[in-house]
Design an enzyme around this catalytic site. Sequence first.
Site, short mmCIF file in Angstrom:
data_model
loop_
_atom_site.label_atom_id
_atom_site.label_comp_id
_atom_site.label_asym_id
_atom_site.label_seq_id
_atom_site.Cartn_x
_atom_site.Cartn_y
_atom_site.Cartn_z
N ASP A 100 4.72 -14.43 11.52
CA ASP A 100 3.40 -14.85 11.05
C ASP A 100 2.39 -13.73 11.31
O ASP A 100 1.91 -13.56 12.44
CB ASP A 100 3.03 -16.13 11.83
CG ASP A 100 1.68 -16.69 11.45
OD1 ASP A 100 0.89 -15.98 10.82
OD2 ASP A 100 1.41 -17.85 11.82
N GLU B 198 0.83 -1.22 0.00
CA GLU B 198 0.00 0.00 0.00
C GLU B 198 0.86 1.27 0.00
O GLU B 198 1.70 1.45 0.89
CB GLU B 198 -0.91 0.00 1.24
CG GLU B 198 -1.92 1.13 1.21
CD GLU B 198 -2.92 1.07 2.36
OE1 GLU B 198 -2.85 0.14 3.19
OE2 GLU B 198 -3.77 1.99 2.42
N HIS C 210 -2.11 10.73 0.93
CA HIS C 210 -2.28 9.38 0.40
C HIS C 210 -2.28 9.41 -1.13
O HIS C 210 -1.60 8.63 -1.78
CB HIS C 210 -3.59 8.80 0.94
CG HIS C 210 -3.78 7.35 0.62
ND1 HIS C 210 -2.93 6.37 1.09
CD2 HIS C 210 -4.70 6.71 -0.14
CE1 HIS C 210 -3.34 5.19 0.65
NE2 HIS C 210 -4.41 5.38 -0.11
P1 HMG Z 1 4.33 15.35 3.25
O1 HMG Z 1 4.35 16.31 4.37
O2 HMG Z 1 3.68 15.75 1.98
O3 HMG Z 1 5.78 14.85 2.97
O4 HMG Z 1 3.65 14.02 3.78
P2 HMG Z 1 7.07 15.71 2.61
O5 HMG Z 1 7.25 15.57 1.12
O6 HMG Z 1 7.02 17.08 3.20
O7 HMG Z 1 8.22 14.87 3.35
C1 HMG Z 1 8.30 14.82 4.77
C2 HMG Z 1 8.82 13.46 5.17
O8 HMG Z 1 7.79 12.46 4.93
C3 HMG Z 1 10.02 12.97 4.41
O9 HMG Z 1 11.21 13.47 4.96
C4 HMG Z 1 9.90 11.48 4.59
O10 HMG Z 1 10.29 11.10 5.87
C5 HMG Z 1 8.41 11.27 4.44
P3 HMG Z 1 12.58 13.44 4.07
O11 HMG Z 1 12.83 12.04 3.64
O12 HMG Z 1 12.32 14.34 2.89
O13 HMG Z 1 13.61 13.95 5.02
N1 HMG Z 1 8.07 11.11 3.00
C6 HMG Z 1 8.50 10.10 2.22
N2 HMG Z 1 9.27 9.03 2.46
C7 HMG Z 1 9.49 8.17 1.42
N3 HMG Z 1 9.01 8.38 0.17
C8 HMG Z 1 8.22 9.42 -0.10
C9 HMG Z 1 7.96 10.36 0.93
N4 HMG Z 1 7.25 11.48 0.99
C10 HMG Z 1 7.33 11.93 2.26
N5 HMG Z 1 7.75 9.59 -1.33
C11 HMG Z 1 2.78 11.82 3.79
C12 HMG Z 1 3.25 13.00 2.93
C13 HMG Z 1 2.15 10.78 2.88
C14 HMG Z 1 4.00 11.20 4.50
C15 HMG Z 1 1.77 12.36 4.87
O14 HMG Z 1 0.72 12.99 4.21
C16 HMG Z 1 1.21 11.27 5.75
O15 HMG Z 1 1.83 10.84 6.69
N6 HMG Z 1 -0.01 10.81 5.46
C17 HMG Z 1 -0.62 9.68 6.14
C18 HMG Z 1 -0.61 8.52 5.20
C19 HMG Z 1 -1.14 7.26 5.80
O16 HMG Z 1 -1.52 7.17 6.92
N7 HMG Z 1 -1.14 6.23 4.96
C20 HMG Z 1 -1.62 4.92 5.33
C21 HMG Z 1 -2.62 4.49 4.32
S1 HMG Z 1 -4.19 5.19 4.67
C22 HMG Z 1 -4.85 3.97 5.69
O17 HMG Z 1 -4.92 2.86 5.31
C23 HMG Z 1 -5.07 4.16 7.15
C24 HMG Z 1 -6.14 5.06 7.69
O18 HMG Z 1 -7.45 4.78 7.24
C25 HMG Z 1 -6.06 4.80 9.17
C26 HMG Z 1 -6.93 5.66 10.00
O19 HMG Z 1 -8.04 6.00 9.54
O20 HMG Z 1 -6.55 5.91 11.17
C27 HMG Z 1 -5.84 6.47 7.35
#
Ligand code: HMG
Length: 441
Positions: free
Chosen positions: A296, A85, A393
């Site tokens: 697991d 994901e 996301h």
């Molecule tokens: P952002 O602020 O746009 O990221 O966040 P950024 O471009 O400013 O970068 C900041 C840092 O984020 C980076 O630091 C990385 O650590 C990381 P740097 O490496 O530059 O020093 N980062 C990345 N790491 C690797 N590859 C990338 C990348 N981009 C940023 N391409 C972010 C963007 C998606 C991280 C933020 O919006 C976030 O944390 N969102 C939450 C996403 C999430 O929870 N996803 C899970 C799937 S959704 C789900 O299934 C669960 C849910 O339903 C659960 C719930 O309801 O509680 C949500």
Amino acid sequence: MSKSISGFSKLSKAKKIDWIVDTYFSNSEEAKTIIKQYWNTDEKIQQLHDEFIENTITNYYLPLGVAPNFLINGKLHTIPMAIEESSVVAAASKAAKFWLDRGGFKTEVISTTKIGQVHFMYRGDFNKLKTFFEQVKPKLFSDTASITKNMESRGGGITAIELRDKTNDISGYYQLHVSFETLDAMGANFINSCLEQFAKTFKNEAQTFNLFSEEEKQIEIVMSILSNYVPDCLVRAEVSCNVEDLSESQTISGEAFAHKFVQAVNIAEIEPYRAVTHNKGIMNGIDAVVLATGNDFRAIEAGVHAYASRKGRYSSLTHASVEDGKFKFWIEIPLALGTVGGLTKLHPLVKLALELLHHPSAKELMQIVAVAGLAQNFAALRSLTTTGIQQGHMKMHLMNILNQFGANDDEKQVLTEHFKSHTVSHNAVSEALNKLRSTGA
Ligand code: HMG
């Protein structure tokens, strides 16, 4: 039209594939090409994977990513994550980076007890069964001595055997409820071997117990198996900081963020519809590390969700508070993990993942996995209570959408740049790509 087959397991891998593609695919050559595309070019590695399970026809890839900057009890870790994901690894990394400057994660293993049970039926006087149990108990230990010898020499073994009366639930139903310490092993084989020996000894000794009537001697063993419910194999992970240090941007103050964050956790504590999604987000992090380290994840999932329901209502695995200006966010979660045995010595990527984590003990891995869950939840809740989840996301999902539309490298580069300042959606990507293809802009 599908058809059944007898003796499929005895066919060679090539013949299995022939049968599958001829039976199920309109273009059997194309199906065969896809199946073979995922074979490893190193025959030894392929054979290793073929032999992990049965009837293997090919490999199913999952990406292995890494999330750096996890400060756990003062030590830095880069955490391996196997997951399909998008945005999970980025979210974990972002949370790690956030807490790196705020003291990092503090963890502790609370307990490490694992459970196994012999389920049996007995029709007779419970007092006689209790007397029999006390008398046979030393023999239960001595008959398993050859199985427990090595585990005991390392400091583990069987820690308790209890007789449990379950006749209120099912007439005649009792258990041997056994506690184990399995140290760095997940311990499934060890526990099951001990339990099957207990069952044999228990049944055999009953035949000669002179207080039992003929009917009472006929103890019926139903089954002997470990439990994946491990509420006493528990780990805690926590982050905390002053409320004002939570603020990162001008848009929301530390106080306002902390308040909203705690509200979001409180909702997951009382509302099962929310708790399931909340915990799913936690499991994004947990399963990914569990899988990467060869453990697991089905066992972990089953145990964790049972634990989340232990008070009679499915609830959040994490908790948050603000007290005296201090924000605290923590998780307590049961995790029966192993860092020896199973796939840990077999799967080359599992070995790599464990080396990346400095060859952790099972206790250390419990702490790392709990941290991955807490970090994931922090990132998701931070997005949910501020920007909304879709922004980040979808930003991460952009590449998948572009791949679906068959975008080439140049198109990907142009559109990645474009979507830095535009909202990503399936439609928006489709339109932007069509425009780029028709006008070049
Ligand atoms: P952002 O602020 O746009 O990221 O966040 P950024 O471009 O400013 O970068 C900041 C840092 O984020 C980076 O630091 C990385 O650590 C990381 P740097 O490496 O530059 O020093 N980062 C990345 N790491 C690797 N590859 C990338 C990348 N981009 C940023 N391409 C972010 C963007 C998606 C991280 C933020 O919006 C976030 O944390 N969102 C939450 C996403 C999430 O929870 N996803 C899970 C799937 S959704 C789900 O299934 C669960 C849910 O339903 C659960 C719930 O309801 O509680 C949500």
